[in-house]
Structure formats: C-alpha cells, structure tokens
Write an enzyme that holds these catalytic residues in place. Sequence first.
Site, mmCIF file in Angstrom:
data_model
loop_
_atom_site.group_PDB
_atom_site.id
_atom_site.type_symbol
_atom_site.label_atom_id
_atom_site.label_comp_id
_atom_site.label_asym_id
_atom_site.label_seq_id
_atom_site.Cartn_x
_atom_site.Cartn_y
_atom_site.Cartn_z
ATOM 1 N N GLY A 146 -37.034 -17.478 50.114
ATOM 2 C CA GLY A 146 -38.380 -16.902 50.056
ATOM 3 C C GLY A 146 -38.526 -15.937 48.896
ATOM 4 O O GLY A 146 -37.539 -15.574 48.246
ATOM 5 N N LEU A 176 -39.438 -12.640 48.760
ATOM 6 C CA LEU A 176 -38.813 -11.321 48.912
ATOM 7 C C LEU A 176 -37.293 -11.439 48.787
ATOM 8 O O LEU A 176 -36.654 -10.635 48.104
ATOM 9 C CB LEU A 176 -39.196 -10.698 50.262
ATOM 10 C CG LEU A 176 -38.412 -9.435 50.623
ATOM 11 C CD1 LEU A 176 -38.626 -8.340 49.577
ATOM 12 C CD2 LEU A 176 -38.788 -8.933 52.013
ATOM 13 N N ILE A 193 -32.786 -19.344 62.068
ATOM 14 C CA ILE A 193 -32.733 -18.099 62.858
ATOM 15 C C ILE A 193 -33.315 -18.252 64.266
ATOM 16 O O ILE A 193 -33.178 -17.356 65.082
ATOM 17 C CB ILE A 193 -33.399 -16.911 62.111
ATOM 18 C CG1 ILE A 193 -34.879 -17.176 61.812
ATOM 19 C CG2 ILE A 193 -32.607 -16.556 60.861
ATOM 20 C CD1 ILE A 193 -35.627 -15.940 61.307
ATOM 21 N N THR A 211 -44.693 -17.894 57.514
ATOM 22 C CA THR A 211 -45.722 -17.164 56.754
ATOM 23 C C THR A 211 -46.996 -17.989 56.500
ATOM 24 O O THR A 211 -47.871 -17.525 55.770
ATOM 25 C CB THR A 211 -45.154 -16.678 55.392
ATOM 26 O OG1 THR A 211 -44.607 -17.810 54.698
ATOM 27 C CG2 THR A 211 -44.094 -15.624 55.576
ATOM 28 N N ASP A 225 -49.278 -6.157 57.214
ATOM 29 C CA ASP A 225 -50.557 -5.461 57.445
ATOM 30 C C ASP A 225 -51.442 -6.247 58.428
ATOM 31 O O ASP A 225 -52.390 -5.688 58.977
ATOM 32 C CB ASP A 225 -51.298 -5.268 56.117
ATOM 33 C CG ASP A 225 -51.512 -6.572 55.348
ATOM 34 O OD1 ASP A 225 -50.673 -7.489 55.468
ATOM 35 O OD2 ASP A 225 -52.522 -6.680 54.625
ATOM 36 N N TYR A 228 -50.621 -15.394 63.547
ATOM 37 C CA TYR A 228 -49.560 -14.859 62.674
ATOM 38 C C TYR A 228 -49.363 -13.365 62.944
ATOM 39 O O TYR A 228 -48.235 -12.902 63.165
ATOM 40 C CB TYR A 228 -49.946 -15.100 61.208
ATOM 41 C CG TYR A 228 -49.076 -14.385 60.202
ATOM 42 C CD1 TYR A 228 -47.774 -14.803 59.935
ATOM 43 C CD2 TYR A 228 -49.565 -13.275 59.495
ATOM 44 C CE1 TYR A 228 -46.984 -14.140 59.010
ATOM 45 C CE2 TYR A 228 -48.783 -12.613 58.563
ATOM 46 C CZ TYR A 228 -47.497 -13.043 58.326
ATOM 47 O OH TYR A 228 -46.710 -12.381 57.404
ATOM 48 N N LYS A 257 -46.072 -11.526 64.504
ATOM 49 C CA LYS A 257 -45.319 -10.502 63.757
ATOM 50 C C LYS A 257 -45.239 -9.212 64.565
ATOM 51 O O LYS A 257 -44.212 -8.528 64.554
ATOM 52 C CB LYS A 257 -45.968 -10.252 62.391
ATOM 53 C CG LYS A 257 -45.890 -11.433 61.408
ATOM 54 C CD LYS A 257 -44.478 -11.754 60.943
ATOM 55 C CE LYS A 257 -43.911 -10.721 60.011
ATOM 56 N NZ LYS A 257 -42.568 -11.136 59.503
HETATM 57 N N1 LIG Z 1 -46.308 -13.093 51.496
HETATM 58 C C1 LIG Z 1 -47.100 -12.078 51.825
HETATM 59 O O1 LIG Z 1 -48.189 -11.875 51.247
HETATM 60 C C2 LIG Z 1 -46.681 -11.123 52.906
HETATM 61 C C3 LIG Z 1 -47.550 -10.091 53.262
HETATM 62 C C4 LIG Z 1 -47.155 -9.201 54.259
HETATM 63 C C5 LIG Z 1 -45.905 -9.346 54.883
HETATM 64 N N2 LIG Z 1 -45.111 -10.385 54.525
HETATM 65 C C6 LIG Z 1 -43.801 -10.501 55.195
HETATM 66 O O2 LIG Z 1 -42.806 -10.325 54.199
HETATM 67 C C7 LIG Z 1 -41.651 -11.088 54.529
HETATM 68 C C8 LIG Z 1 -41.234 -11.941 53.329
HETATM 69 O O3 LIG Z 1 -42.316 -12.807 52.996
HETATM 70 P P1 LIG Z 1 -42.199 -13.853 51.801
HETATM 71 O O4 LIG Z 1 -43.520 -13.920 51.139
HETATM 72 O O5 LIG Z 1 -40.967 -13.579 50.993
HETATM 73 O O6 LIG Z 1 -42.001 -15.180 52.653
HETATM 74 P P2 LIG Z 1 -41.717 -16.670 52.146
HETATM 75 O O7 LIG Z 1 -41.667 -16.732 50.658
HETATM 76 O O8 LIG Z 1 -42.658 -17.555 52.884
HETATM 77 O O9 LIG Z 1 -40.246 -16.912 52.668
HETATM 78 C C9 LIG Z 1 -39.958 -16.985 54.030
HETATM 79 C C10 LIG Z 1 -38.661 -17.728 54.171
HETATM 80 O O10 LIG Z 1 -38.353 -17.790 55.573
HETATM 81 C C11 LIG Z 1 -37.662 -18.983 55.774
HETATM 82 N N3 LIG Z 1 -37.707 -19.447 57.164
HETATM 83 C C12 LIG Z 1 -38.775 -19.896 57.870
HETATM 84 N N4 LIG Z 1 -38.374 -20.317 59.079
HETATM 85 C C13 LIG Z 1 -37.023 -20.105 59.152
HETATM 86 C C14 LIG Z 1 -36.049 -20.331 60.137
HETATM 87 N N5 LIG Z 1 -36.350 -20.865 61.333
HETATM 88 N N6 LIG Z 1 -34.763 -19.995 59.861
HETATM 89 C C15 LIG Z 1 -34.438 -19.476 58.661
HETATM 90 N N7 LIG Z 1 -35.315 -19.245 57.682
HETATM 91 C C16 LIG Z 1 -36.615 -19.557 57.929
HETATM 92 C C17 LIG Z 1 -38.374 -19.995 54.875
HETATM 93 O O11 LIG Z 1 -37.502 -21.050 54.592
HETATM 94 P P3 LIG Z 1 -38.045 -22.574 54.559
HETATM 95 O O12 LIG Z 1 -39.072 -22.582 53.482
HETATM 96 O O13 LIG Z 1 -36.825 -23.341 54.271
HETATM 97 O O14 LIG Z 1 -38.633 -22.814 55.919
HETATM 98 C C18 LIG Z 1 -38.699 -19.155 53.649
HETATM 99 O O15 LIG Z 1 -37.746 -19.329 52.639
HETATM 100 C C19 LIG Z 1 -42.030 -11.873 55.789
HETATM 101 O O16 LIG Z 1 -41.552 -11.166 56.918
HETATM 102 C C20 LIG Z 1 -43.538 -11.859 55.801
HETATM 103 O O17 LIG Z 1 -44.058 -11.960 57.106
HETATM 104 C C21 LIG Z 1 -45.457 -11.270 53.554
#
Ligand SMILES: NC(=O)c1ccc[n+]([C@@H]2O[C@H](COP(=O)([O-])OP(=O)(O)OC[C@H]3O[C@@H](n4cnc5c(N)ncnc54)[C@H](OP(=O)(O)O)[C@@H]3O)[C@@H](O)[C@H]2O)c1
Length: 286
Positions: free
Chosen positions: A10, A12, A36, A61, A101, A124, A128
Amino acid sequence: MRILLTGSKGQLAHCLRDRLPENWELIATDSSSLNITDAQAVKNMVHNFQPDVVVNAAAYTAVDKAEEQIDEAFAVNAGAVHHLASAAHEIHARFIHVSTDYVFDGSNKSAYRTTDAPNPQSVYGKSKLAGELLALSAHPEALIVRTSWLFSEYGNNFVKTMLRLAGERDSLSVVNDQTGNPTYAGDLAAAIIAVIEETEPRRGIYHYCGDKSVSWYEFAQAVFQTASRYIEGFKMPELKSVPGSEYPLPAPRPAYSVMDNHKIERDFGVKASDWQKALNDIMGKL
Ligand SMILES: NC(=O)c1ccc[n+]([C@@H]2O[C@H](COP(=O)([O-])OP(=O)(O)OC[C@H]3O[C@@H](n4cnc5c(N)ncnc54)[C@H](OP(=O)(O)O)[C@@H]3O)[C@@H](O)[C@H]2O)c1
C-alpha cells in the site's frame, strides 16, 4: 528495533519502507504472505518474528465498494485489527494502527479533536471505528493514528487521478463542498517513525494530517498549479466547482473532516504535513 509491517504494497507502507532507519529489522508482509484476516497466521507470524512493534498499514480502503462488501470491509478493518493487536499484546510488542477521518460525520464547525465523538456515516467509516475500539480493547497500549486524504508517489490517490484525468480531458468538475486536510503519506510515515522512536511509549488516539484544509476543488487547483510549474508541457484543464450532490457516490463522505494535530505535535514533536511542499517535491516523480 524489529518491526512487523502489514499491507506492505500500500501507499503508506511503501513510504514507511523508504524511511525506516537502516539498522531496524523489518518484516514487511503483504496480503499474499500474511492475510491479516487469518487469526492463526497472524499469531504464528507475530510469535515467530517476535517484533518490538507491529505496524498495521493494511486496510480495506475501497470506500464505495465497502457499502456492498460489508463483511469483507469489517473482516479487514475490524476483525483483523483485533487479531494483530491481540498477538502483539501476547508477546508484549507495541501495536500501531492507522485509522481515518471518516469516523466523523462531518458536522463539526472547527477541527476535530481526538476527544470528539465519532459518528461514522459509511460502512468503511464504521468498520474503521470498530477496528479502533477492538485495537484498544485487545491491546491496552495500542496507539492509533487517524489520518486523512492521503497522497503519495505510490498507489492510487486523488493527486494521481487528477493528473491522469488532466491528460484525458479538457474540462473537469470537482466537488467544492467537502473540506479536509490532504496528507502526504511520506510525512505520515515519518510521524509513525517518530512515534516508534519515542522512548516513553504512549497509547490511545492521535490525529495526523496536513497543515492546511481545502475542498477537493481547491486541492485539485493546487495539484494543477503545481503540475504546471514542475511538468514541462502540462496542459491545465478547465476546472469547474460543483456540489457533492451532483456526484452521488455509494458511500456518504463527511462534509467537513478537518482534524486537529495538536496532540501528536505536543507528544511526539512532529509537525503537520506540509502537503504543498510535498506536492512540489513529488510532482516530478508522478
Ligand atoms: N488513502 C487514504 O486517503 C486514507 C485516508 C485516511 C486513512 N487512511 C488509512 O491509512 C491506512 C493506509 O492507507 P493506504 O492508502 O496506504 O492504503 P492502500 O494503499 O489501499 O493499501 C492497503 C493495503 O492493505 C492490504 N490489504 C488489504 N486486505 C488485506 C488483508 N486481508 N491482509 C493483508 N493485507 C491486506 C492491501 O493489499 P492488496 O492490495 O494485496 O489487497 C493494500 O496493499 C489505512 O488504514 C487507511 O484506512 C487512508
């Protein structure tokens, strides 16, 4: 320091991997090496690797898809957080989790503090929030960082989508009645590292986001103005401001999700994400 990082593909997690001190030992797991939602696999991984800290950067996400895939969203964003937090607690490792948020309903008139009551409106957001509560109940020392509007050079995000659309269209309509704080995922990664490095560990909920709040329309303006400075030949599309009601999406978004960074600045000495500077810095890499 031994770190177990989940969701390593991902945006982050990518930013974290780029920034972890070289002498830290890292096991970076993705969904194929560690699903997970598999409680036993999580337990085995944590017990075998014996990390000092488990950092959960994995999440479901897909905000709109979650409205239909309720069980899947809750399995990853809530059940799996419980598995990770419990396993970390069993071996006396710290647990750092990332939230959003979208746990707020957006009715505030001033920046949300960590003490403000959550009231998520989307599946979602609800999943969370459930994850936050499960983390804190399974691991009394868990630390949760809520963030918002993440962007980076990795993965899918608003900045990359806007640049792609600018290449495809002459004119774009962007919502102007939802306000939040863009956050550079690299700055969030640095903040998480500062949290890990703090010798006096702290627990509970923190907010970390960008230093300036904007609407999505204003964020798009900033993206295009920055692109026109840093990308040779960039053609700025016409940008129209529209209300969210013209773009109905399956999941409701908070109209206002500005968050107050005061607590994380006070406890860990990290500054809010200077997202405009980050945009300037990464624009050439997008
Ligand atoms: N993106 C935003 O704008 C935003 C805003 C606020 C908060 N957040 C929070 O910030 C954090 C990081 O977000 P991000 O944007 O980096 O997310 P991301 O790019 O969507 O990455 C999430 C990762 O989680 C992995 N994942 C999903 N299901 C899984 C499972 N069962 N077991 C293991 N891995 C799994 C995905 O892998 P696969 O692709 O292989 O499934 C993906 O690589 C998250 O907690 C998100 O809720 C994000």
